[in-house]
Motif scaffolding. Structure first.
Motif, PDB file in Angstrom:
ATOM      1  N   ASP A  30       0.819  -1.212   0.000  1.00 53.95           N
ATOM      2  CA  ASP A  30       0.000   0.000   0.000  1.00 53.95           C
ATOM      3  C   ASP A  30       0.854   1.263   0.000  1.00 53.95           C
ATOM      4  N   GLN A  31       2.144   1.115   0.332  1.00 52.10           N
ATOM      5  CA  GLN A  31       3.032   2.279   0.267  1.00 52.10           C
ATOM      6  C   GLN A  31       3.184   2.772  -1.164  1.00 52.10           C
ATOM      7  N   THR A  32       2.799   1.934  -2.141  1.00 50.96           N
ATOM      8  CA  THR A  32       2.855   2.353  -3.538  1.00 50.96           C
ATOM      9  C   THR A  32       1.935   3.541  -3.793  1.00 50.96           C
ATOM     10  N   MET A  33       0.914   3.697  -2.957  1.00 48.68           N
ATOM     11  CA  MET A  33      -0.006   4.823  -3.127  1.00 48.68           C
ATOM     12  C   MET A  33       0.689   6.171  -2.946  1.00 48.68           C
ATOM     13  N   LEU A  34       1.897   6.153  -2.370  1.00 49.65           N
ATOM     14  CA  LEU A  34       2.652   7.400  -2.245  1.00 49.65           C
ATOM     15  C   LEU A  34       3.040   7.955  -3.610  1.00 49.65           C
ATOM     16  N   LEU A  35       3.016   7.070  -4.640  1.00 47.56           N
ATOM     17  CA  LEU A  35       3.326   7.531  -5.996  1.00 47.56           C
ATOM     18  C   LEU A  35       2.168   8.307  -6.622  1.00 47.56           C
ATOM     19  N   VAL A  36       0.974   8.145  -6.048  1.00 46.51           N
ATOM     20  CA  VAL A  36      -0.216   8.818  -6.576  1.00 46.51           C
ATOM     21  C   VAL A  36      -0.266  10.249  -6.038  1.00 46.51           C
ATOM     22  N   PRO A  37      -0.582  11.217  -6.880  1.00 48.99           N
ATOM     23  CA  PRO A  37      -0.714  12.596  -6.384  1.00 48.99           C
ATOM     24  C   PRO A  37      -1.671  12.688  -5.205  1.00 48.99           C
ATOM     25  N   TRP A  38      -1.367  13.578  -4.294  1.00 51.59           N
ATOM     26  CA  TRP A  38      -2.109  13.668  -3.028  1.00 51.59           C
ATOM     27  C   TRP A  38      -3.604  13.866  -3.251  1.00 51.59           C
ATOM     28  N   TRP A  40      -5.471  12.795  -5.514  1.00 51.70           N
ATOM     29  CA  TRP A  40      -6.137  11.626  -6.089  1.00 51.70           C
ATOM     30  C   TRP A  40      -6.179  10.440  -5.136  1.00 51.70           C
ATOM     31  N   ARG A  41      -5.639  10.590  -3.969  1.00 50.62           N
ATOM     32  CA  ARG A  41      -5.618   9.471  -3.023  1.00 50.62           C
ATOM     33  C   ARG A  41      -6.988   9.308  -2.377  1.00 50.62           C
ATOM     34  N   PRO A  42      -7.333   8.038  -1.999  1.00 53.36           N
ATOM     35  CA  PRO A  42      -8.669   7.785  -1.419  1.00 53.36           C
ATOM     36  C   PRO A  42      -8.977   8.641  -0.200  1.00 53.36           C
ATOM     37  N   ALA A  43      -7.960   8.901   0.631  1.00 51.90           N
ATOM     38  CA  ALA A  43      -8.216   9.699   1.834  1.00 51.90           C
ATOM     39  C   ALA A  43      -8.696  11.102   1.470  1.00 51.90           C
ATOM     40  N   GLN A  44      -8.239  11.628   0.347  1.00 48.02           N
ATOM     41  CA  GLN A  44      -8.663  12.954  -0.081  1.00 48.02           C
ATOM     42  C   GLN A  44      -9.998  12.913  -0.832  1.00 48.02           C
ATOM     43  N   LEU A  45     -10.185  11.847  -1.649  1.00 47.68           N
ATOM     44  CA  LEU A  45     -11.403  11.764  -2.452  1.00 47.68           C
ATOM     45  C   LEU A  45     -12.608  11.312  -1.635  1.00 47.68           C
TER      46      LEU A  45
END
Length: 209
Positions: A30-38, A40-45
């Motif tokens: 799940d640390q791969t999600m750090l590659l996703v712009p902030w 677009w991350r589930p916590a933000q969306l």
């Protein structure tokens, strides 16, 4: 009461360890999600994290990399990338070493970790399980012409071990899969592989060259 308690432990310990290992793997991927712009991350969306998205993203990255690496343009990019890394002093040594090992291990035509062996280690008369990794190469092959390279894992952690070069005549090929051999090693002999009905394999002259 003691018997019931032990039975309960035997039920829950494997389950707990399995859950712990899976949780560690999922948490790492799940640390791969750090590659996703902030943004677009589930916590933000959605306002909360979605466990497992990193696993999906990791699989997609690997698949896309494999698809790109199979075409001409991707191969040229890969050669350019490897050439760039080969110019960096410390990175060059680490990357080239890891790449050679991974190419050997994952090659469909290679023989590394395809066969479980029985060898005498650490002394004559003391036997342990090892894995065939290949044959001596380079100048070593000139001095040891009829030897095989083996990896002797430690117990219960098979990721560490010893690299040995042994005469073919002193190595016995086992009639068991690598998975069965690993279970036997990790369990410290408590979980033996199923016994086969056919006769035991002869010693390593039977190994492929």
């Amino acid at each position: 009461m003691k018997r019931y308690f032990i039975t309960g432990l035997l039920i829950w310990i494997p389950l707990a360890i399995t859950i712990w290992v899976l949780a560690w793997i999922l948490g790492t991927l799940d640390q791969t999600m750090l590659l996703v712009p902030w943004q677009w991350r589930p916590a933000q969306l959605f306002g909360f994290d979605v466990p497992g998205l990193g696993v999906i993203l990791t699989v997609l990255i690997i698949l896309v990399s494999g698809i790109v690496g199979h075409n001409i343009i991707g191969q040229r990019l890969l050669r350019y990338w490897e050439g760039l890394l080969s110019r960096i002093p410390v990175v060059k040594s680490i990357y080239n070493g890891v790449k050679q090992v991974s190419d050997t291990l994952f090659s469909s035509s290679g023989e590394a970790f395809r066969k479980a062996l029985l060898v005498q280690y650490p002394r004559q008369g003391s036997w342990t399980i090892a894995f065939l990794t290949g044959q001596p190469g380079g100048d070593v092959a000139d001095h040891l012409p009829d030897h095989v390279s083996v990896y002797v894992p430690t117990t219960p952690n098979p990721t560490s071990g010893f690299f040995l070069m042994l005469p073919r005549s002193e190595v016995i090929e086992l009639d068991m899969t690598v998975d069965e051999a690993l279970k036997y090693i990790v369990s410290m002999g408590v979980v033996p592989p199923p016994r086969k009905t056919k006769p035991h394999a002869a010693a390593v002259p039977a190994l492929d060259n």
